[in-house]
Design a protein around this motif. Structure first.
Motif, PDB file in Angstrom:
ATOM      1  N   PHE A 144       0.834  -1.210   0.000  1.00 17.04           N
ATOM      2  CA  PHE A 144       0.000   0.000   0.000  1.00 17.04           C
ATOM      3  C   PHE A 144       0.872   1.265   0.000  1.00 17.04           C
ATOM      4  O   PHE A 144       0.573   2.245  -0.680  1.00 17.04           O
ATOM      5  CB  PHE A 144      -0.930   0.020   1.222  1.00 17.04           C
ATOM      6  N   PHE A 149       2.206   1.645  -3.546  1.00 20.49           N
ATOM      7  CA  PHE A 149       1.217   2.241  -4.462  1.00 20.49           C
ATOM      8  C   PHE A 149       1.173   3.758  -4.258  1.00 20.49           C
ATOM      9  O   PHE A 149       1.147   4.528  -5.221  1.00 20.49           O
ATOM     10  CB  PHE A 149      -0.191   1.672  -4.205  1.00 20.49           C
ATOM     11  N   THR A 150       1.135   4.156  -2.976  1.00 17.87           N
ATOM     12  CA  THR A 150       1.050   5.586  -2.646  1.00 17.87           C
ATOM     13  C   THR A 150       2.251   6.337  -3.216  1.00 17.87           C
ATOM     14  O   THR A 150       2.095   7.384  -3.861  1.00 17.87           O
ATOM     15  CB  THR A 150       0.979   5.757  -1.109  1.00 17.87           C
ATOM     16  N   GLU A 151       3.445   5.803  -2.995  1.00 19.60           N
ATOM     17  CA  GLU A 151       4.666   6.437  -3.513  1.00 19.60           C
ATOM     18  C   GLU A 151       4.621   6.555  -5.029  1.00 19.60           C
ATOM     19  O   GLU A 151       4.860   7.624  -5.598  1.00 19.60           O
ATOM     20  CB  GLU A 151       5.901   5.601  -3.142  1.00 19.60           C
ATOM     21  N   LEU A 166       2.122   9.053  -6.379  1.00 18.60           N
ATOM     22  CA  LEU A 166       2.513  10.444  -6.124  1.00 18.60           C
ATOM     23  C   LEU A 166       3.704  10.854  -6.994  1.00 18.60           C
ATOM     24  O   LEU A 166       3.791  12.008  -7.422  1.00 18.60           O
ATOM     25  CB  LEU A 166       2.828  10.649  -4.638  1.00 18.60           C
ATOM     26  N   TYR A 196      -2.714  13.255  -9.383  1.00 14.34           N
ATOM     27  CA  TYR A 196      -3.318  12.200  -8.550  1.00 14.34           C
ATOM     28  C   TYR A 196      -4.488  12.753  -7.727  1.00 14.34           C
ATOM     29  O   TYR A 196      -5.492  12.064  -7.525  1.00 14.34           O
ATOM     30  CB  TYR A 196      -2.233  11.604  -7.632  1.00 14.34           C
ATOM     31  N   LYS A 197      -4.367  14.006  -7.277  1.00 14.27           N
ATOM     32  CA  LYS A 197      -5.436  14.599  -6.450  1.00 14.27           C
ATOM     33  C   LYS A 197      -6.731  14.811  -7.226  1.00 14.27           C
ATOM     34  O   LYS A 197      -7.787  14.998  -6.624  1.00 14.27           O
ATOM     35  CB  LYS A 197      -4.962  15.932  -5.874  1.00 14.27           C
ATOM     36  N   SER A 217      -8.066  12.577  -9.054  1.00 13.72           N
ATOM     37  CA  SER A 217      -8.612  11.226  -9.263  1.00 13.72           C
ATOM     38  C   SER A 217      -8.610  10.814 -10.736  1.00 13.72           C
ATOM     39  O   SER A 217      -9.661  10.492 -11.307  1.00 13.72           O
ATOM     40  CB  SER A 217     -10.047  11.144  -8.706  1.00 13.72           C
ATOM     41  N   ILE A 233      -7.548   5.923  -9.675  1.00 13.02           N
ATOM     42  CA  ILE A 233      -8.715   5.113  -9.271  1.00 13.02           C
ATOM     43  C   ILE A 233      -8.400   3.625  -9.445  1.00 13.02           C
ATOM     44  O   ILE A 233      -8.708   2.804  -8.574  1.00 13.02           O
ATOM     45  CB  ILE A 233      -9.939   5.471 -10.158  1.00 13.02           C
ATOM     46  N   VAL A 253      -5.519   1.994  -9.464  1.00 11.88           N
ATOM     47  CA  VAL A 253      -4.585   1.434  -8.479  1.00 11.88           C
ATOM     48  C   VAL A 253      -5.220   1.426  -7.084  1.00 11.88           C
ATOM     49  O   VAL A 253      -4.961   0.514  -6.288  1.00 11.88           O
ATOM     50  CB  VAL A 253      -3.246   2.197  -8.509  1.00 11.88           C
ATOM     51  N   ASN A 254      -6.067   2.411  -6.783  1.00 12.51           N
ATOM     52  CA  ASN A 254      -6.798   2.351  -5.514  1.00 12.51           C
ATOM     53  C   ASN A 254      -7.661   1.089  -5.441  1.00 12.51           C
ATOM     54  O   ASN A 254      -7.733   0.423  -4.399  1.00 12.51           O
ATOM     55  CB  ASN A 254      -7.694   3.584  -5.351  1.00 12.51           C
ATOM     56  N   ILE A 255      -8.318   0.754  -6.562  1.00  7.26           N
ATOM     57  CA  ILE A 255      -9.147  -0.460  -6.590  1.00  7.26           C
ATOM     58  C   ILE A 255      -8.260  -1.700  -6.408  1.00  7.26           C
ATOM     59  O   ILE A 255      -8.611  -2.626  -5.677  1.00  7.26           O
ATOM     60  CB  ILE A 255      -9.953  -0.540  -7.912  1.00  7.26           C
ATOM     61  N   GLY A 300      -5.619  -1.794  -4.666  1.00  7.55           N
ATOM     62  CA  GLY A 300      -5.360  -1.830  -3.218  1.00  7.55           C
ATOM     63  C   GLY A 300      -6.519  -2.476  -2.463  1.00  7.55           C
ATOM     64  O   GLY A 300      -6.301  -3.302  -1.567  1.00  7.55           O
ATOM     65  N   LEU A 301      -7.742  -2.133  -2.832  1.00 10.73           N
ATOM     66  CA  LEU A 301      -8.915  -2.728  -2.157  1.00 10.73           C
ATOM     67  C   LEU A 301      -8.992  -4.235  -2.422  1.00 10.73           C
ATOM     68  O   LEU A 301      -9.323  -5.013  -1.513  1.00 10.73           O
ATOM     69  CB  LEU A 301     -10.203  -2.056  -2.632  1.00 10.73           C
ATOM     70  N   PRO A 322      -8.745  18.431  -2.966  1.00 12.32           N
ATOM     71  CA  PRO A 322      -9.799  17.401  -3.038  1.00 12.32           C
ATOM     72  C   PRO A 322      -9.708  16.425  -1.853  1.00 12.32           C
ATOM     73  O   PRO A 322      -8.625  16.184  -1.313  1.00 12.32           O
ATOM     74  CB  PRO A 322      -9.520  16.679  -4.360  1.00 12.32           C
ATOM     75  N   TYR A 346      -9.280  11.075  -2.652  1.00  8.01           N
ATOM     76  CA  TYR A 346      -8.718  10.640  -3.935  1.00  8.01           C
ATOM     77  C   TYR A 346      -7.680   9.529  -3.759  1.00  8.01           C
ATOM     78  O   TYR A 346      -7.399   8.787  -4.690  1.00  8.01           O
ATOM     79  CB  TYR A 346      -8.054  11.820  -4.665  1.00  8.01           C
ATOM     80  N   LEU A 402      -5.533   6.150  -1.976  1.00  8.55           N
ATOM     81  CA  LEU A 402      -5.760   4.839  -1.356  1.00  8.55           C
ATOM     82  C   LEU A 402      -5.796   4.988   0.167  1.00  8.55           C
ATOM     83  O   LEU A 402      -6.586   4.317   0.850  1.00  8.55           O
ATOM     84  CB  LEU A 402      -4.644   3.873  -1.786  1.00  8.55           C
ATOM     85  N   TRP A 426      -9.289   6.107   0.991  1.00  8.65           N
ATOM     86  CA  TRP A 426     -10.276   5.048   0.748  1.00  8.65           C
ATOM     87  C   TRP A 426     -10.229   3.994   1.862  1.00  8.65           C
ATOM     88  O   TRP A 426     -11.255   3.640   2.438  1.00  8.65           O
ATOM     89  CB  TRP A 426     -10.008   4.349  -0.597  1.00  8.65           C
ATOM     90  N   ILE A 427      -9.024   3.506   2.134  1.00  6.22           N
ATOM     91  CA  ILE A 427      -8.922   2.440   3.141  1.00  6.22           C
ATOM     92  C   ILE A 427      -9.134   3.003   4.545  1.00  6.22           C
ATOM     93  O   ILE A 427      -9.749   2.368   5.399  1.00  6.22           O
ATOM     94  CB  ILE A 427      -7.567   1.700   3.007  1.00  6.22           C
ATOM     95  N   MET A 439       0.586   4.598   5.058  1.00  8.26           N
ATOM     96  CA  MET A 439       0.332   5.330   3.809  1.00  8.26           C
ATOM     97  C   MET A 439       0.260   6.826   4.071  1.00  8.26           C
ATOM     98  O   MET A 439       0.742   7.638   3.272  1.00  8.26           O
ATOM     99  CB  MET A 439      -0.992   4.869   3.191  1.00  8.26           C
ATOM    100  N   THR A 460       3.711   8.220   4.404  1.00  4.69           N
ATOM    101  CA  THR A 460       4.329   8.289   3.072  1.00  4.69           C
ATOM    102  C   THR A 460       3.829   9.510   2.305  1.00  4.69           C
ATOM    103  O   THR A 460       4.620  10.279   1.740  1.00  4.69           O
ATOM    104  CB  THR A 460       4.001   6.988   2.292  1.00  4.69           C
ATOM    105  N   LEU A 499       6.089  12.881   1.372  1.00  5.41           N
ATOM    106  CA  LEU A 499       6.300  13.206  -0.044  1.00  5.41           C
ATOM    107  C   LEU A 499       5.740  14.589  -0.383  1.00  5.41           C
ATOM    108  O   LEU A 499       6.318  15.305  -1.211  1.00  5.41           O
ATOM    109  CB  LEU A 499       5.670  12.136  -0.937  1.00  5.41           C
TER     110      LEU A 499
END
Lengths: 277, 277
Positions: A173, A176-178, A181, A187-188, A190, A195, A197-199, A201-202, B112, B115, B117, B120-121, B174, B177, B181
């Protein structure tokens, strides 16, 4: 087996989520990123998420629950230990190759290594996983460890395995965040890649949750060895258990002169394992 | 209690790591960032890591292991349920305030929401935690739920609690991170703030690992209610157990007319809990 249908439904869901996660990782690097290659550029870095998700998340997760598949209960414990160790070894190799890819990419681009929390915790997880693999092999697979040592180390082995598994997911996780970004200036806002990569993660979160649930239900634990041939997940008879796996077990026994001694030790071994799972 | 000294050592280590994590969070925001205030600026955002680490990591971790403190075994289960629920409620309130802080900050700065992960989590974890709290209150604290329902929900309650706890820690990682960043242009050069927050991450990782170990050892589970007054962690007699906690229990029984009925239900209740811990 109590709740056999529920187990099958959860296993099918976990497999689906695991496959989907690997598929999402591939779509991510081929659709949104630079694909895969081994040239010191971004496409080499991309092996890192693909191999970590394939090996260190999906295959490790399957290795954790492999003892709990009821149709393997007629196989010898020794055979299942080989499968468990084999899957974890594959996961380990993929994780190491994925680390080589990212260090190689960093070095080619003059990007520092090991500055982030992702790298600190990720490398810790890989080191602990190696230790777990070597210790597990020495204590539970090789025939030299006394039964009392096996019994006392089994709860630690199980706890460490699950802890490393959740730590790997937490590290993914952070990764993915790194990556999002660094790679996405918007990224902000969306964007589709964010979206997507967030999915991913889920999907991995739910996969991990399913593996943890299946791995910790006492009613789904592999029965003690002495009864395993009589127990069938579908309530079948002993005769119907005489499948290829039983033949494989016979081959095991003939092949490995230590198997008989190990079988005598299994009852106490199981007791140790039962204490936490 | 088996392994009492080891339990004490692990508990002391967990408390130390938990306190250190909160201290590190405060030093982070006061030494390296803009401190704390409620003005829509960065100092309002800073409540987010401070309150999450204090409430959602440290207090939630203590709430998870509170039943396992052997000196509470002479207290009534009902009293311990109130303490468990109370600590989780405090953690919940701090988590919600910390979310308000970050949404408020985002809105004031036109950044925003939702947006990443992390968001979301993190929001999923807060929603599941609220459900867990409401369901836990309705089923295990209020006297209306039938014993069979309690027994069947207890393994799910324990599993969900531990899953939410590890998910919260993964989400915090996360968050670290993201913040590093965004805030540090030179994070890759390992500046002091980067190293400091990475160490905070390691402290939280080890804190979480200790809580999970203590919460899942079968030998450290609170004994069934009917024997609790006879059991002393130091091997003392029943007389020596007559402390303030026992008096508090008597007051409970007099105060709560449902307590007697609940006590009759406790044995089955315990059975349900035993199945996974």
């Amino acid at each position: 087996m109590e709740g056999y249908r529920l187990f099958l439904a959860l296993l099918a869901s976990a497999l689906l989520l695991g496959f989907l996660s690997v598929l999402f990782a591939l779509v991510w690097v081929f659709q949104y990123r630079e694909g895969l290659s081994w040239d010191g550029a971004e496409a080499e870095f991309n092996w890192h998420p693909v191999l970590i998700i394939t090996g260190f998340v999906f295959i490790q997760g399957i290795a954790i629950i492999v003892y709990r598949l009821p149709w393997t209960w007629k196989c010898s414990k020794l055979l299942m230990k080989f499968i468990h160790a084999g899957l974890n070894t594959i996961a380990m190799i993929l994780a190491i190759v994925s680390l080589v890819a990212v260090f190689d990419f960093h070095n080619a681009k003059n990007i520092p290594n090991m500055y982030s929390l992702h790298s600190w915790i990720g490398l810790t997880a890989v080191i602990l996983y190696s230790l777990q693999l070597v210790l597990g092999f020495a204590v539970f697979l090789l025939p030299f460890a006394p039964v009392s040592l096996r019994a006392s180390l089994m709860p630690i082995h199980i706890y460490s395995g699950l802890l490393i598994f959740v730590t790997v997911i937490a590290t993914a996780f952070m990764g993915f965040t790194e990556k999002l970004l660094f790679a996405l200036k918007n990224y902000k806002a969306s964007p589709p890649e964010g979206i997507f990569v967030n999915i991913l993660g889920l999907l991995i979160l739910i996969f991990g949750a399913l593996v943890l649930w299946m791995a910790t239900r006492p009613q789904w634990k592999r029965p003690p060895e002495q009864n395993s041939k009589l127990q069938q997940p579908n309530g079948g008879t002993e005769d119907s258990a005489m499948t290829d796996c039983s033949k494989a077990e016979k081959a095991d026994v003939e092949f490995n002169s230590e198997a008989a001694a190990r079988k005598r030790n299994l009852k106490l071994d199981e007791t140790g394992q039962r204490s936490t799972m």
